[in-house]
Scaffold this active site. Structure first.
Site, short mmCIF file in Angstrom:
data_model
loop_
_atom_site.label_atom_id
_atom_site.label_comp_id
_atom_site.label_asym_id
_atom_site.label_seq_id
_atom_site.Cartn_x
_atom_site.Cartn_y
_atom_site.Cartn_z
CB CYS A 261 5.74 1.14 1.01
SG CYS A 261 5.56 2.16 -0.46
CD GLU B 170 -2.89 3.81 -0.24
OE1 GLU B 170 -2.64 2.59 -0.18
OE2 GLU B 170 -4.01 4.25 -0.60
P1 NAD Z 1 5.33 5.89 10.72
O1 NAD Z 1 4.00 5.24 10.80
O2 NAD Z 1 6.30 5.65 11.80
O3 NAD Z 1 5.15 7.48 10.61
C1 NAD Z 1 4.36 8.07 9.60
C2 NAD Z 1 3.92 9.44 10.07
O4 NAD Z 1 2.96 9.27 11.12
C3 NAD Z 1 5.05 10.28 10.66
O5 NAD Z 1 4.90 11.62 10.25
C4 NAD Z 1 4.82 10.13 12.14
O6 NAD Z 1 5.34 11.19 12.90
C5 NAD Z 1 3.30 10.13 12.17
N1 NAD Z 1 2.69 9.67 13.42
C6 NAD Z 1 3.07 8.67 14.23
N2 NAD Z 1 2.22 8.56 15.29
C7 NAD Z 1 1.28 9.52 15.12
C8 NAD Z 1 0.15 9.95 15.87
N3 NAD Z 1 -0.20 9.36 17.00
N4 NAD Z 1 -0.58 10.99 15.40
C9 NAD Z 1 -0.24 11.60 14.25
N5 NAD Z 1 0.82 11.25 13.50
C10 NAD Z 1 1.58 10.22 13.93
O7 NAD Z 1 5.96 5.48 9.29
P2 NAD Z 1 7.39 5.83 8.69
O8 NAD Z 1 8.45 5.07 9.44
O9 NAD Z 1 7.58 7.30 8.54
O10 NAD Z 1 7.26 5.25 7.22
C11 NAD Z 1 7.47 3.90 6.93
C12 NAD Z 1 6.16 3.15 6.77
O11 NAD Z 1 5.38 3.77 5.75
C13 NAD Z 1 6.36 1.72 6.31
O12 NAD Z 1 5.47 0.88 7.01
C14 NAD Z 1 6.02 1.77 4.82
O13 NAD Z 1 5.60 0.55 4.28
C15 NAD Z 1 4.94 2.80 4.81
N6 NAD Z 1 4.80 3.42 3.49
C16 NAD Z 1 3.74 3.03 2.72
C17 NAD Z 1 3.58 3.57 1.44
C18 NAD Z 1 2.42 3.15 0.58
O14 NAD Z 1 2.15 3.82 -0.41
N7 NAD Z 1 1.72 2.08 0.92
C19 NAD Z 1 4.50 4.51 0.96
C20 NAD Z 1 5.55 4.90 1.80
C21 NAD Z 1 5.69 4.35 3.06
#
Ligand code: NAD
Length: 543
Positions: A327, A293
């Site tokens: 989000c 998501e």
């Molecule tokens: P992000 O993508 O920066 O990070 C999410 C996770 O991915 C973190 O734990 C990060 O360390 C990890 N990550 C990053 N690169 C990686 C890699 N190469 N390998 C493995 N893991 C990796 O997102 P964020 O800033 O934590 O959260 C905000 C985003 O999440 C926004 O875009 C928001 O819309 C989305 N979000 C969506 C929902 C939904 O249900 N659609 C819910 C909550 C947040």
């Protein structure tokens, strides 16, 4: 083995405390905030139930007071990933064989710990580490997290009941196996509940998980790991691996035992993970299930029959609660010219009253944004709007990172429906409004649908029933969670299963039976009581 069919009682959504002055919950939460603030804890990895201190560390700070350190977190890499994979695969041998009711018992207990003795800790750690106000913490770090666990258990019980038809002399059965291998759960900073659910939903189904929390929410996530231990989760079933994304992600995705990815976060990260899995596809023992998501560019679209007062409250809460870092947060809005005067005046008057500051001051409606990186990104969008000819800032626009990463609730008015801040996910307290001519209503709906690559949430406001129906039809593919005369945030487990389509994710609906099914691999079993003893068919007989 079980000698009965067991029921999981249909849960009720956890009620929320108000924390109004004079309530005992307010005092108790304040006490816990003070305790957690006055110490600096160490957060190790948890592998096979044991604390692992890697020696490579980072500081965990409060976003609203960045000089204040809450914890030192140990960061994982290739070595810890290998240890965790070995531990998980070993643990799966017994965990997957355990009857489902024994597994869900652990998570039902964890839910009661979250809402009982650990409630203040979950709320206070989410407030301090993620800069949430008391109510924003309560609705998710206590409420939604417990709902995910309780309803997950109930959905799983219902899935077990689903069995195929058996004609005479045959007994057909379906069993719901765990996936072979481990699940990689990767969680975002913005919801403690989502973080807790990403490894827990697959684990309930008999899977084992490597959980990589966000380093920006690791403080609250660490306490949830402790709750799981207290609830009796066996060692190795969920392994907690804080770390930088690629340091943990690269070795995990290179492992042939990857059976699934349970992700919530940004579109860019999800695209990268999916591509990496695609590149490695020949190396895996099974096709990994991919559930992700991602982002949103969520809209509020008002018709001229809208109730303006309701529109004001919806827009304000949806755009600015939790600093616009949901989000589902409303970040673009379409208002008809005929109600713009009244709406604009009332909306700006209310926005002017929003207080931003330290979340321990309960009179604040907003805290800080999560990090310096987020602060720089959001303030960059604000500066861009300040310079633009086709947009103006009509409220807020200020920001200050001297103590915490504070950004004022900001309203941009644009004459360009494709203005940059109408299109891109900002993930901060910024909403952009486009005022359309009433005669261009249908054309503007087309614009709204086509402006962003996302389709997560959207809300329409109208009283005219023909219009409501027409708008709901027009926006069928524009949002996975669609709201009528209601703000586009605040989905509740078992009421509005959550997830979007297009570039917002795979829409496997967290907090629903649809999500649980992704973590199960069915085996169909046909048993025949009286098997045929003749191989020839009657059509072969002589005439
Ligand atoms: P992000 O993508 O920066 O990070 C999410 C996770 O991915 C973190 O734990 C990060 O360390 C990890 N990550 C990053 N690169 C990686 C890699 N190469 N390998 C493995 N893991 C990796 O997102 P964020 O800033 O934590 O959260 C905000 C985003 O999440 C926004 O875009 C928001 O819309 C989305 N979000 C969506 C929902 C939904 O249900 N659609 C819910 C909550 C947040």
């Amino acid at each position: 083995m079980p000698n009965a069919y067991f029921n999981v009682q249909e849960p009720k959504n956890e009620p929320y405390f108000s924390f109004a002055p004079g309530t005992p919950q307010r005092e108790s939460l304040k006490k816990r905030l003070k305790e957690l603030r006055s110490e600096v804890i160490e957060i190790p990895a948890i592998i096979n139930g044991k604390e692992v201190k890697t020696g490579r560390t980072a500081d965990v700070i409060m976003p609203h007071n960045h000089d204040h350190k809450l914890a030192t977190v140990h960061l994982c890499g290739e070595k810890e990933v290998k240890m965790a994979v070995d531990a998980a695969l070993e643990a799966q041998k017994e965990w997957a064989e355990l009857p489902w009711e024994e597994r869900v018992a652990v998570f039902l207990k964890a839910a009661d710990l979250v809402t009982g003795p650990w409630r203040d800790t979950m709320n206070a750690s989410t407030m301090l580490g993620q800069s949430k106000t008391p109510y924003q913490a309560e609705i998710e770090a206590a409420g939604e997290l417990a709902d995910f666990l309780r309803f997950g258990a109930w959905y799983l019980a219902k899935i077990m009941e689903e069995q195929p038809f058996s004609p005479d002399s045959t007994w057909n059965r379906v069993e719901y196996r765990a996936l072979e291998g481990f699940i990689f759960a990767v969680s975002p900073f913005n919801f403690t509940a989502i973080a807790g659910n990403l490894p827990s939903a697959p684990a309930m189904c008999g899977n084992v998980a490597l959980w990589k929390p966000s380093t920006e929410s690791v403080f609250s996530n660490w306490f949830f790991m402790q709750i799981l231990k207290e609830a009796g989760l066996p060692d190795g079933v969920i392994n907690f691996l804080p770390g930088d994304g690629p340091d943990v992600g690269d070795p995990v995705l290179a492992n042939p035992n990857l059976a699934g990815l349970h992700f919530t976060g940004s579109e860019g990260t999800f695209n990268h993970l999916w591509k990496t899995i695609g590149n490695n596809i020949g190396n895996y023992k099974t096709y990994p299930r991919i559930v992700g998501e991602t982002g949103g560019k969520d809209f509020i679209f008002a018709h001229n029959s809208a109730n303006v007062d309701q529109l004001v409250v919806a827009a304000l809460r949806a755009a600015f609660e939790y600093q616009g870092q949901k989000c589902s947060a409303a970040s673009r809005m379409y208002v008809p010219e005929s109600i713009w005067g009244e709406f604009g005046e009332k909306f700006l008057a209310e926005v002017a009253q929003i207080k931003v500051g330290d979340v321990e001051d309960f009179s604040n409606f907003m805290g800080a944004v999560i990090s310096r990186k987020a602060f720089d990104k959001i303030s960059g969008y604000i500066d861009y709007a300040k310079e633009a000819d086709d947009a103006e800032i009509i409220a807020g626009g200020g920001y200050d990172d001297s103590k915490g990463f504070f950004i004022e609730p900001t309203v941009i008015l644009t004459s360009n429906p494709k203005f940059k801040t109408m299109q891109e996910e900002i993930f901060g307290p910024v909403i952009t409004i486009y005022v359309y001519k009433d005669g261009d209503f249908e054309k503007t709906m087309d614009l709204c649908d086509e402006t962003s690559p996302y389709a997560l949430t959207g809300a329409i406001f109208a009283r005219d029933r023909f219009v409501v129906k027409m708008m709901a039809d027009r926006f069928r593919q524009s949002a996975g969670n669609f709201y009528i005369n209601e703000k586009p945030t605040g989905a509740i487990v078992n009421q509005q299963p959550f997830g979007g389509s297009r570039k917002s994710g795979t829409n496997d609906k967290a907090g629903s039976v649809m999500n649980m099914l992704r973590w199960l691999s069915a085996r169909a079993i046909k048993e025949v009581t009286v098997a045929p003893t003749e191989w020839r068919y009657p059509y072969m007989d002589e005439e």
